[in-house]
Write an enzyme that holds these catalytic residues in place. Structure first.
Site, PDB file in Angstrom:
ATOM      1  N   LYS A  46       0.804  -1.228   0.000  1.00 50.57           N
ATOM      2  CA  LYS A  46       0.000   0.000   0.000  1.00 50.57           C
ATOM      3  C   LYS A  46       0.842   1.286   0.000  1.00 50.57           C
ATOM      4  O   LYS A  46       0.412   2.328   0.488  1.00 50.57           O
ATOM      5  CB  LYS A  46      -1.000   0.034   1.179  1.00 50.57           C
ATOM      6  N   THR A  49       3.070   0.874  -5.020  1.00 47.01           N
ATOM      7  CA  THR A  49       3.642  -0.150  -5.900  1.00 47.01           C
ATOM      8  C   THR A  49       3.061  -0.088  -7.309  1.00 47.01           C
ATOM      9  O   THR A  49       3.791  -0.126  -8.308  1.00 47.01           O
ATOM     10  CB  THR A  49       3.318  -1.561  -5.347  1.00 47.01           C
ATOM     11  N   TRP A  51       1.425   2.287  -8.785  1.00 49.10           N
ATOM     12  CA  TRP A  51       1.778   3.566  -9.417  1.00 49.10           C
ATOM     13  C   TRP A  51       3.180   3.480 -10.026  1.00 49.10           C
ATOM     14  O   TRP A  51       3.393   3.768 -11.204  1.00 49.10           O
ATOM     15  CB  TRP A  51       1.695   4.665  -8.346  1.00 49.10           C
ATOM     16  N   THR A 106       7.449  -6.856  -5.761  1.00 49.82           N
ATOM     17  CA  THR A 106       7.524  -7.667  -4.538  1.00 49.82           C
ATOM     18  C   THR A 106       7.284  -6.816  -3.300  1.00 49.82           C
ATOM     19  O   THR A 106       7.634  -5.640  -3.262  1.00 49.82           O
ATOM     20  CB  THR A 106       8.885  -8.390  -4.405  1.00 49.82           C
ATOM     21  N   HIS A 107       6.644  -7.464  -2.313  1.00 50.39           N
ATOM     22  CA  HIS A 107       6.516  -6.837  -0.989  1.00 50.39           C
ATOM     23  C   HIS A 107       7.436  -7.518   0.023  1.00 50.39           C
ATOM     24  O   HIS A 107       7.360  -7.221   1.219  1.00 50.39           O
ATOM     25  CB  HIS A 107       5.078  -6.963  -0.468  1.00 50.39           C
ATOM     26  N   ARG A 129       6.076   4.962   1.946  1.00 52.08           N
ATOM     27  CA  ARG A 129       4.976   5.911   2.187  1.00 52.08           C
ATOM     28  C   ARG A 129       4.821   6.084   3.688  1.00 52.08           C
ATOM     29  O   ARG A 129       5.121   5.151   4.451  1.00 52.08           O
ATOM     30  CB  ARG A 129       3.694   5.315   1.593  1.00 52.08           C
ATOM     31  N   SER A 137      -4.701   2.685   4.340  1.00 52.43           N
ATOM     32  CA  SER A 137      -4.874   2.032   3.043  1.00 52.43           C
ATOM     33  C   SER A 137      -4.917   0.508   3.212  1.00 52.43           C
ATOM     34  O   SER A 137      -5.742  -0.178   2.592  1.00 52.43           O
ATOM     35  CB  SER A 137      -3.727   2.444   2.114  1.00 52.43           C
ATOM     36  N   SER A 227      -1.411   9.504 -13.600  1.00 54.59           N
ATOM     37  CA  SER A 227      -2.109  10.235 -12.545  1.00 54.59           C
ATOM     38  C   SER A 227      -3.123   9.298 -11.882  1.00 54.59           C
ATOM     39  O   SER A 227      -3.545   8.296 -12.490  1.00 54.59           O
ATOM     40  CB  SER A 227      -2.840  11.446 -13.126  1.00 54.59           C
ATOM     41  N   ARG A 256      -8.308   3.777  -4.340  1.00 52.55           N
ATOM     42  CA  ARG A 256      -9.248   4.277  -3.333  1.00 52.55           C
ATOM     43  C   ARG A 256      -9.251   5.809  -3.300  1.00 52.55           C
ATOM     44  O   ARG A 256     -10.181   6.439  -3.775  1.00 52.55           O
ATOM     45  CB  ARG A 256      -8.861   3.671  -1.971  1.00 52.55           C
ATOM     46  N   LYS A 257      -8.215   6.437  -2.747  1.00 52.33           N
ATOM     47  CA  LYS A 257      -8.162   7.908  -2.677  1.00 52.33           C
ATOM     48  C   LYS A 257      -6.908   8.491  -3.308  1.00 52.33           C
ATOM     49  O   LYS A 257      -6.929   9.564  -3.891  1.00 52.33           O
ATOM     50  CB  LYS A 257      -8.254   8.381  -1.235  1.00 52.33           C
TER      51      LYS A 257
HETATM   52  S1  PPS Z   1      -0.503  -3.033  -3.225  1.00 52.57           S
HETATM   53  O1  PPS Z   1      -1.783  -3.795  -3.157  1.00 52.57           O
HETATM   54  O2  PPS Z   1       0.245  -3.188  -1.980  1.00 52.57           O
HETATM   55  O3  PPS Z   1       0.293  -3.364  -4.391  1.00 52.57           O
HETATM   56  O4  PPS Z   1      -0.968  -1.506  -3.294  1.00 52.57           O
HETATM   57  P1  PPS Z   1      -0.084  -0.277  -3.772  1.00 52.57           P
HETATM   58  O5  PPS Z   1      -0.187  -0.149  -5.229  1.00 52.57           O
HETATM   59  O6  PPS Z   1       1.275  -0.357  -3.167  1.00 52.57           O
HETATM   60  O7  PPS Z   1      -0.777   0.949  -3.051  1.00 52.57           O
HETATM   61  C1  PPS Z   1      -2.114   1.284  -3.306  1.00 52.57           C
HETATM   62  C2  PPS Z   1      -2.275   2.721  -2.861  1.00 52.57           C
HETATM   63  O8  PPS Z   1      -1.656   3.565  -3.853  1.00 52.57           O
HETATM   64  C3  PPS Z   1      -2.640   4.450  -4.369  1.00 52.57           C
HETATM   65  N1  PPS Z   1      -2.346   4.747  -5.767  1.00 52.57           N
HETATM   66  C4  PPS Z   1      -2.041   5.994  -6.214  1.00 52.57           C
HETATM   67  N2  PPS Z   1      -1.902   7.156  -5.561  1.00 52.57           N
HETATM   68  C5  PPS Z   1      -1.599   8.277  -6.300  1.00 52.57           C
HETATM   69  N3  PPS Z   1      -1.451   8.244  -7.639  1.00 52.57           N
HETATM   70  C6  PPS Z   1      -1.562   7.085  -8.338  1.00 52.57           C
HETATM   71  N4  PPS Z   1      -1.406   7.079  -9.655  1.00 52.57           N
HETATM   72  C7  PPS Z   1      -1.869   5.894  -7.609  1.00 52.57           C
HETATM   73  N5  PPS Z   1      -2.069   4.594  -7.952  1.00 52.57           N
HETATM   74  C8  PPS Z   1      -2.350   3.928  -6.824  1.00 52.57           C
HETATM   75  C9  PPS Z   1      -3.950   3.689  -4.181  1.00 52.57           C
HETATM   76  O9  PPS Z   1      -5.062   4.531  -4.298  1.00 52.57           O
HETATM   77  C10 PPS Z   1      -3.737   3.131  -2.781  1.00 52.57           C
HETATM   78  O10 PPS Z   1      -3.785   4.127  -1.770  1.00 52.57           O
HETATM   79  P2  PPS Z   1      -5.109   4.551  -0.965  1.00 52.57           P
HETATM   80  O11 PPS Z   1      -4.636   5.448   0.130  1.00 52.57           O
HETATM   81  O12 PPS Z   1      -5.731   3.297  -0.445  1.00 52.57           O
HETATM   82  O13 PPS Z   1      -5.965   5.267  -1.957  1.00 52.57           O
END
Ligand code: PPS
Length: 294
Positions: A46, A49, A51, A106-107, A129, A137, A227, A256-257
């Site tokens: 979370k 990753t 992104w 990977t996590h 983060r 998250s 984005s 999500r957000k």
């Molecule tokens: S996972 O399941 O662990 O692989 O999730 P991960 O991708 O690491 O994290 C998911 C959170 O990243 C947010 N997210 C983004 N934020 C900003 N910009 C972009 N482009 C983006 N893509 C993914 C996603 O919304 C999750 O955060 P939260 O706070 O839950 O919204």
């Protein structure tokens, strides 16, 4: 779907709580054969990753945002340790079948990362983060991800986070161990909050690390394509292609957000005080630090 892996408790792998479905035949992880040109995207869950995965994919496609949009992100950038026996093939097998250069998600914490990544000196992009937003998250993710145990009430969740009783273990261990290795290894250490603050500046860093050079226009195009809004609407990045038996996005969407500071809507005053004490104590011995507001 008759789903034998549904809501199983974490299973310990050498002291690290792991998604139960992913744990059979763990030798496949220990013995995983890295290739020299593998690009590893390593994170505590979370932390951005998906992104970063999409950013890396587009950079390796030389900024062509149209190219390879047919495959879902979890196929283009397989998660090494992922496996749902009987339902989804092991990430390690999928990776074995991909041409180079592979992008590996990977996590796994440093202690569980296959040795061959270090031996081959692979490029690792680590994204970290702030832990309050990670906890929020992760909580929402636990409510919708049926491979995880039920998160229980939020009131107790912050304690679980502090104790490291989470999938992939302690956040603090994860972020610190990669931080400590970054100077001696081929690691680009990135922060989710920096990416939010100035995506172009941060994508430029990734571009350089991957040995590419694009014009400003191409960088702008990558920013738009990656984005939050674009990735939420894009079926190849929003996880809509994954079975709802695994991730039920009607409970909470994967995208999500995508902000910094949502923790303020969740942490109570006392949870926040407790968390700040934990954070200060654990971070006192490191020069690593996080921003909780951008
Ligand atoms: S996972 O399941 O662990 O692989 O999730 P991960 O991708 O690491 O994290 C998911 C959170 O990243 C947010 N997210 C983004 N934020 C900003 N910009 C972009 N482009 C983006 N893509 C993914 C996603 O919304 C999750 O955060 P939260 O706070 O839950 O919204």
């Amino acid at each position: 779907m008759d789903f034998e892996w549904r809501r199983k408790d974490w299973v310990m792998i050498r002291g690290v709580p792991m998604i139960c479905a992913c744990t059979p035949n763990w030798e496949r992880i220990d013995n995983f054969q890295a290739r020299e040109d593998d690009i590893v995207i390593a994170t505590y869950p979370k932390s951005g990753t998906t992104w970063m995965s999409e950013i890396v994919d587009v950079i390796l496609n030389d900024g062509d945002t149209e190219k390879n949009q047919k495959d879902a992100i979890f196929e283009k950038v397989p998660m090494l340790e992922f496996w749902v026996p009987g339902e989804v093939s092991p990430g390690s097998e999928l990776l074995d079948s991909l041409p180079s250069p592979r992008k590996v998600k990977t996590h796994l914490p440093v202690s569980l990362l296959p040795k061959s990544f270090w031996e081959k000196n692979c490029k690792i992009i680590y994204v970290a983060r702030n832990p309050k937003d990670v906890a929020v998250s992760f909580y929402h993710f636990d409510t919708m991800n049926n491979l995880h145990p039920e998160p229980g009430p939020w009131e107790k969740y912050v304690d679980k986070f502090i104790q490291g009783n989470m999938g992939f273990g302690s956040w603090i261990t994860h972020v610190k161990e990669f931080w400590d290795l970054r100077k001696d290894r081929n690691i680009l250490y990135m922060f989710y909050e920096d990416m939010l603050e100035d995506p172009k500046r941060e994508i430029h860093k990734v571009m350089k690390f991957l040995g590419k050079d694009f014009s400003d226009d191409v960088l702008e195009k990558i920013c738009l394509h990656t984005s939050f809004k674009a990735m939420k609407e894009n079926p190849s990045t929003n996880y809509s292609a994954l079975s709802s038996a695994i991730m039920d996005q009607s409970v909470s969407p994967f995208m999500r957000k995508g902000i910094c500071g949502d923790w303020k809507n969740h942490f109570t005053v006392s949870q926040n005080e407790k968390f700040d004490k934990y954070y200060e104590k654990e971070m006192s011995s490191t020069d690593l630090s996080f921003r909780f507001i951008v």
